[in-house]
Design a protein around this motif. Structure first.
Motif: not given
Length: 129
Positions: A17-22, A112-116
């Motif tokens: 979940f922490m890397f899906i946006p990337f 990290h959340w901002l970047l996601m």
């Protein structure tokens, strides 16, 4: 046995979940267009995730689950990030000569959340239009 497998699945989901946006940034446009509604719903889920932290005293519900099941230390703030994301967060903190403590770990989690969110916003609002 079953509980430990479930714990592993929950923690793996949390990490993914922490890397899906990337990862979504790398998916070709023709594939993304097939899943526009799904992407918009998932983006909404990402936007709403920080809101639930307010309800659970600045913790993620998946982290609370892992703490209750014993896979994370109950007495540690930012336990999930310290256990699974420290290999990313700590070198970044060292790069900026920031101390490795709860205050700065919380800040890097915010970055990290901002970047996601920006990554997902770019895909849903710019790349798909």
């Amino acid at each position: 046995m079953t509980i430990s497998i479930l714990n592993l699945i929950v923690d793996m989901f949390h990490i993914i979940f922490m890397f899906i946006p990337f990862i979504v940034l790398l998916v070709p446009l023709n594939v993304l267009k097939k899943y526009i509604l799904t992407l918009k719903i998932v983006f909404l889920l990402y936007i709403l995730t920080p809101v639930h932290w307010l309800i659970f005293d600045n913790e993620c519900i998946l982290t609370l689950y892992s703490k209750k099941r014993g896979t994370l230390n109950n007495d540690v703030r930012n336990a999930f990030s310290k256990k699974y994301l420290s290999y990313i967060y700590y070198p970044i903190l060292r790069l900026f000569n920031a101390p490795i403590n709860d205050k700065y770990i919380t800040r890097i989690i915010g970055v990290h959340w901002l970047l996601m969110l920006l990554s997902f916003w770019y895909v849903v609002c710019i790349k798909l239009n």
